[in-house]
Design a protein around this motif. Sequence first.
Motif, short mmCIF file in Angstrom:
data_model
loop_
_atom_site.label_atom_id
_atom_site.label_comp_id
_atom_site.label_asym_id
_atom_site.label_seq_id
_atom_site.Cartn_x
_atom_site.Cartn_y
_atom_site.Cartn_z
N GLN A 1 0.80 -1.14 0.01
CA GLN A 1 -0.02 -0.09 0.01
C GLN A 1 0.81 1.37 0.26
OE1 GLN A 1 -2.80 -0.22 2.99
NE2 GLN A 1 -3.42 -2.26 2.56
N ASN B 1 -4.40 -5.19 -5.22
CA ASN B 1 -3.92 -5.63 -4.06
C ASN B 1 -5.05 -6.55 -3.79
OD1 ASN B 1 -1.20 -4.95 -3.82
ND2 ASN B 1 -1.96 -3.14 -2.34
N ILE C 1 -12.81 4.18 -6.22
CA ILE C 1 -12.15 3.39 -5.33
C ILE C 1 -11.08 3.75 -4.50
CG2 ILE C 1 -10.89 1.19 -5.21
CD1 ILE C 1 -12.57 0.15 -7.59
N GLY C 2 -10.27 4.72 -5.15
CA GLY C 2 -9.27 5.50 -4.35
C GLY C 2 -9.75 6.31 -3.46
N TYR D 1 -4.30 5.10 -6.55
CA TYR D 1 -4.54 4.45 -5.18
C TYR D 1 -5.50 3.51 -5.43
CZ TYR D 1 -1.39 7.18 -2.30
OH TYR D 1 -0.26 7.76 -1.57
N GLY D 2 -6.72 3.87 -6.28
CA GLY D 2 -7.67 2.74 -6.51
C GLY D 2 -7.26 1.69 -7.51
N LYS E 1 -10.88 4.18 -0.48
CA LYS E 1 -9.74 3.77 0.31
C LYS E 1 -9.31 4.97 1.26
CE LYS E 1 -5.89 1.29 0.90
NZ LYS E 1 -5.81 0.14 1.88
N SER E 2 -9.17 6.07 0.79
CA SER E 2 -8.91 7.36 1.47
C SER E 2 -9.47 7.33 2.83
CB SER E 2 -8.91 8.53 0.55
OG SER E 2 -10.22 8.98 0.47
N ASN F 1 -4.09 0.45 -7.33
CA ASN F 1 -3.21 -0.49 -6.52
C ASN F 1 -4.23 -0.94 -5.56
OD1 ASN F 1 -0.61 -1.18 -5.13
ND2 ASN F 1 -1.42 -0.17 -3.54
N THR F 2 -5.41 -0.55 -5.07
CA THR F 2 -6.27 -1.18 -4.33
C THR F 2 -6.74 -2.43 -4.83
OG1 THR F 2 -6.74 0.75 -2.85
CG2 THR F 2 -8.44 -1.08 -2.99
N GLU G 1 -8.06 -5.84 -2.36
CA GLU G 1 -8.65 -5.38 -1.43
C GLU G 1 -10.18 -4.96 -1.54
OE1 GLU G 1 -6.39 -2.11 0.65
OE2 GLU G 1 -4.79 -2.24 -0.76
N ASN H 1 -10.72 4.69 4.31
CA ASN H 1 -10.72 3.24 5.00
C ASN H 1 -12.29 2.67 4.91
OD1 ASN H 1 -7.97 3.31 5.82
ND2 ASN H 1 -8.71 4.79 7.45
#
Length: 300
Positions: free
Chosen positions: A22, A295, A110-111, A288-289, A114-115, A291-292, A297, A117
């Motif tokens: 992350q 991974n 999605i990012g 970030y989305g 994630k931001s 990458n989420t 997630e 949580n």
Amino acid sequence: MKSNICIDIGGSYIKYAVFYGQILKKYNLVSTDRANVLNQLKDIIKSISENENDNVNSVGISIPGAVDIEKGIIIHAINLNLYNFDMVNYLKKYFNFNIFIISDRDAGLIGCLKSENFKFTKNVLAVSWGTGIALSIFQNNKLYRSANKIAPEFGHTYISDNEKYVCFCGKKGCLNAISGAQAMRNSINKYLKISGDNIESSLNYIKENKDENLNKIFKNSIYYFSKAIANIYTTLDPECLFIWGGMTDAARYFFDDIKNIVNDSVHKSLKNKNKIIISKYGRKSALYGINTIANHEIEI
């Protein structure tokens, strides 16, 4: 630990990053070469993978347009002149990595989730404010999918009958043509009699109270942008609405204006109940989305 290569292709800029788990370790931004974007994309992946000694888990790419995620096909990306293009299989001719594509609006949403949580998941909207303006919808832990996998095309909704507002899609009166960054650049450069991308420097001038005419250009864009947000807020009554993208700094600076216009324009039952959040990841939200997703997630 293997790395994820995350690439967000925008109408004006390509942003790309290398994540380990992350953690974002490397980030860069280059101007999008729209006429040569496929070669540009290959060069970016090749350069990063060589630097990573091919220690790559996944390559994720977000596209400004409509995407068939399951098939890896770009349905349409108007800014890039790509239609019904099998991006995943095209890239697999050159790279032996796990590769996936997603629309930038969905990656950005999605990012945004994630931001925070994943505090919001039941009914969430995310509006990307960049070259164009895009909307993504997340309901009951799932991304919204229209029947033809094309909608929502928020930036191409009709907002004005003023024929001077011509969108890059060819229509007149689209939200993109009034409030998108491309339209703002055109207005700023016409006023200053210069060329190039001068949005950031113009915003800095405004912060220093140096130019009221530049302020009016931003205010006009924000007015229609906020009215459109109020319309979609009244239509869907979400838990919250995120704003992210290349114009995040402007959204932060003019946040009170956006909030006030939206609050004055929503249905009276929603007055003082709307929740608007500027993404902590800003223009990097799609990265970030991606990458989420890489991974695992979140399921898409």
